[in-house]
Design an enzyme around this catalytic site. Structure first.
Site, PDB file in Angstrom:
ATOM      1  CG  LEU A  16      -1.909  -1.173   1.255  1.00 17.04           C
ATOM      2  CD1 LEU A  16      -2.580  -1.285   2.609  1.00 17.04           C
ATOM      3  CD2 LEU A  16      -2.951  -0.991   0.166  1.00 17.04           C
ATOM      4  CE  LYS A  66      11.360  -4.087   6.580  1.00 20.09           C
ATOM      5  NZ  LYS A  66      10.495  -3.801   7.728  1.00 20.09           N
ATOM      6  CD  GLU A  78      25.132   5.388  17.753  1.00 18.80           C
ATOM      7  OE1 GLU A  78      24.891   5.142  18.938  1.00 18.80           O
ATOM      8  OE2 GLU A  78      25.636   6.459  17.361  1.00 18.80           O
ATOM      9  CG  ASN A  87      12.191   1.247   7.386  1.00 16.89           C
ATOM     10  OD1 ASN A  87      13.050   2.050   7.750  1.00 16.89           O
ATOM     11  ND2 ASN A  87      10.891   1.490   7.502  1.00 16.89           N
ATOM     12  CG  ASP A 102      10.126  -0.835  10.114  1.00 20.26           C
ATOM     13  OD1 ASP A 102       9.267  -0.241   9.450  1.00 20.26           O
ATOM     14  OD2 ASP A 102      10.842  -1.742   9.648  1.00 20.26           O
ATOM     15  CB  ALA A 128      12.463 -13.513  18.760  1.00 20.76           C
ATOM     16  NE  ARG A 152       7.022 -20.993  15.379  1.00 25.27           N
ATOM     17  CZ  ARG A 152       6.663 -20.836  14.119  1.00 25.27           C
ATOM     18  NH1 ARG A 152       5.475 -21.267  13.722  1.00 25.27           N
ATOM     19  NH2 ARG A 152       7.449 -20.253  13.259  1.00 25.27           N
ATOM     20  CB  THR A 153      12.131 -20.698  17.971  1.00 25.63           C
ATOM     21  OG1 THR A 153      11.290 -21.120  16.881  1.00 25.63           O
ATOM     22  CG2 THR A 153      13.411 -21.483  17.975  1.00 25.63           C
ATOM     23  CG  LEU A 220       3.842  -5.141  15.161  1.00 24.47           C
ATOM     24  CD1 LEU A 220       5.259  -5.243  14.632  1.00 24.47           C
ATOM     25  CD2 LEU A 220       3.623  -3.797  15.816  1.00 24.47           C
ATOM     26  CE1 TYR A 222       0.452  -2.953   7.546  1.00 25.94           C
ATOM     27  CE2 TYR A 222      -1.378  -2.834   6.010  1.00 25.94           C
ATOM     28  CZ  TYR A 222      -0.024  -2.904   6.257  1.00 25.94           C
ATOM     29  OH  TYR A 222       0.848  -2.933   5.195  1.00 25.94           O
TER      30      TYR A 222
HETATM   31  P1  ATR Z   1       9.213 -10.014  10.893  1.00 28.23           P
HETATM   32  O1  ATR Z   1      10.352  -9.372  10.169  1.00 28.23           O
HETATM   33  O2  ATR Z   1       7.867  -9.600  10.398  1.00 28.23           O
HETATM   34  O3  ATR Z   1       9.346  -9.886  12.383  1.00 28.23           O
HETATM   35  P2  ATR Z   1      10.303 -12.690  10.921  1.00 28.23           P
HETATM   36  O4  ATR Z   1      11.661 -12.107  11.119  1.00 28.23           O
HETATM   37  O5  ATR Z   1      10.124 -13.795   9.938  1.00 28.23           O
HETATM   38  O6  ATR Z   1       9.264 -11.573  10.500  1.00 28.23           O
HETATM   39  O7  ATR Z   1       9.760 -13.188  12.355  1.00 28.23           O
HETATM   40  C1  ATR Z   1       8.554 -13.825  12.511  1.00 28.23           C
HETATM   41  C2  ATR Z   1       8.255 -14.060  14.001  1.00 28.23           C
HETATM   42  O8  ATR Z   1       6.937 -14.564  14.115  1.00 28.23           O
HETATM   43  C3  ATR Z   1       9.160 -15.098  14.652  1.00 28.23           C
HETATM   44  O9  ATR Z   1       9.350 -14.749  15.997  1.00 28.23           O
HETATM   45  C4  ATR Z   1       8.331 -16.379  14.521  1.00 28.23           C
HETATM   46  O10 ATR Z   1       8.602 -17.351  15.500  1.00 28.23           O
HETATM   47  P3  ATR Z   1       9.840 -18.419  15.321  1.00 28.23           P
HETATM   48  O11 ATR Z   1      11.079 -17.677  15.719  1.00 28.23           O
HETATM   49  O12 ATR Z   1       9.496 -19.540  16.232  1.00 28.23           O
HETATM   50  O13 ATR Z   1       9.836 -18.814  13.864  1.00 28.23           O
HETATM   51  C5  ATR Z   1       6.947 -15.834  14.740  1.00 28.23           C
HETATM   52  N1  ATR Z   1       5.920 -16.697  14.136  1.00 28.23           N
HETATM   53  C6  ATR Z   1       5.606 -16.799  12.819  1.00 28.23           C
HETATM   54  N2  ATR Z   1       4.598 -17.681  12.626  1.00 28.23           N
HETATM   55  C7  ATR Z   1       4.248 -18.147  13.856  1.00 28.23           C
HETATM   56  C8  ATR Z   1       3.264 -19.067  14.339  1.00 28.23           C
HETATM   57  N3  ATR Z   1       2.422 -19.695  13.503  1.00 28.23           N
HETATM   58  N4  ATR Z   1       3.184 -19.277  15.674  1.00 28.23           N
HETATM   59  C9  ATR Z   1       4.024 -18.647  16.525  1.00 28.23           C
HETATM   60  N5  ATR Z   1       4.975 -17.762  16.136  1.00 28.23           N
HETATM   61  C10 ATR Z   1       5.093 -17.509  14.826  1.00 28.23           C
END
Ligand code: ATR
Length: 278
Positions: A16, A66, A78, A87, A102, A128, A152-153, A220, A222
């Site tokens: 957009l 990015k 910095e 970005n 951002d 993360a 998740r991780t 985040l 939208y």
């Molecule tokens: P962005 O730049 O938008 O932050 P990214 O760097 O790919 O995108 O990060 C995506 C984040 O969303 C990660 O923290 C990811 O978790 P993992 O580190 O475990 O991969 C999280 N994420 C994406 N899909 C998810 C899901 N279905 N459930 C839980 N966490 C998810």
């Protein structure tokens, strides 16, 4: 002569940003044009050299470029270095300068709702990845009392929280389950993952069962503007912040870096909302 701006990403077909920036050029009577360029990862270096050759005045950078873009710029400020991602790129005297709007864009949207001083806040960031990194970095700069990363991780959350730790902001990492169980202790909760984004609008990054009504909940995403996460938070009496503010503000800050003009953010928001059909 028209000044050329743009977006380098892959894919960018649904962005957009062109609409938003071109409308602002028009409203501010600035002779500029913004175009979204699909740039495959293997073509990024060529695209940046092309931008130099075409004397583009500036451009945005989005997924997946990015981080890698930083290798092809003359300078990176910095904050963008700390975030580890760029970005926004500005051309000045033939040199390319990288910034990141951002985190600041997000912060300004949060400040519409959070009015108490940042050092009194305990923030939970869900996710993360890149967006979490931009937001964590500015919240640390604002000296929030604590930042907890839930992911998740778990290993990624632990690594990121170690980087963020400072004398003024204590940082820790939790699993999503652990965060759910301690939800009432956070004053601000931010979803930076894509969980809940269209078309999977019934998903939530974690359960809000233990949410306090004093907590500000933000997403985040939208699209949709009101995710299930925000809808449930509202039902529990919490204040919410949607993802459109960050999108508009990061664009407005980039626009200011390129043109020195301050675009009307409310008009930018309305322009995007119209496009989203809201
Ligand atoms: P962005 O730049 O938008 O932050 P990214 O760097 O790919 O995108 O990060 C995506 C984040 O969303 C990660 O923290 C990811 O978790 P993992 O580190 O475990 O991969 C999280 N994420 C994406 N899909 C998810 C899901 N279905 N459930 C839980 N966490 C998810």
């Amino acid at each position: 002569m028209k000044k050329l701006f743009g977006l380098l990403g892959y894919p960018v077909g649904h962005s957009l940003s062109p609409l938003m920036h071109n409308q602002m050029f028009q409203l501010l009577d600035f002779d500029g044009y913004y175009h979204a360029f699909d740039v495959e990862p293997s073509q990024l270096e060529n695209a940046v050299e092309g931008a130099r050759a075409l004397q583009m005045q500036g451009f945005n950078v989005t997924i997946p470029h990015k981080v890698t873009i930083m290798d092809y710029l003359d300078m990176v400020d910095e904050e963008a270095q700390e975030i580890g991602a760029v970005n926004t790129v500005v051309m000045k005297d033939g040199q390319l300068f990288g910034s990141n709007t951002d985190g600041q864009g997000y912060l300004e949207s949060l400040m519409d709702v959070v009015t108490t001083p940042f050092p009194t806040h305990d923030v939970l960031i869900i996710g993360a990845g890149g967006a979490a990194r931009a937001i964590g970095t500015v919240l640390k700069r604002e000296k929030v009392r604590s930042i907890t990363i839930a992911n998740r991780t778990l290993a990624k959350a632990e690594e990121f929280s170690g980087v963020l730790e400072s004398s003024e902001t204590s940082c820790s990492a939790l699993s999503l389950k652990e965060a759910e169980q301690q939800l009432e202790r956070f004053s601000v909760i931010i979803n930076t993952t894509s969980v809940g984004m269209s078309p999977r609008v019934d998903d939530m990054p974690l359960s809000l069962e233990r949410l306090s009504r004093e907590t500000v909940v933000s997403d985040l995403i939208y699209n949709p503007l009101e995710t299930k996460f925000l809808r449930e938070a509202k039902q529990k009496g919490a204040k919410t912040v949607d993802g459109l503010g960050m999108f508009v503000n990061q664009g407005a800050l980039a626009f200011e870096l390129w043109t020195g003009l301050r675009p009307d953010r409310e008009k930018m928001r309305r322009c995007v909302l119209e496009q989203l059909g809201g």
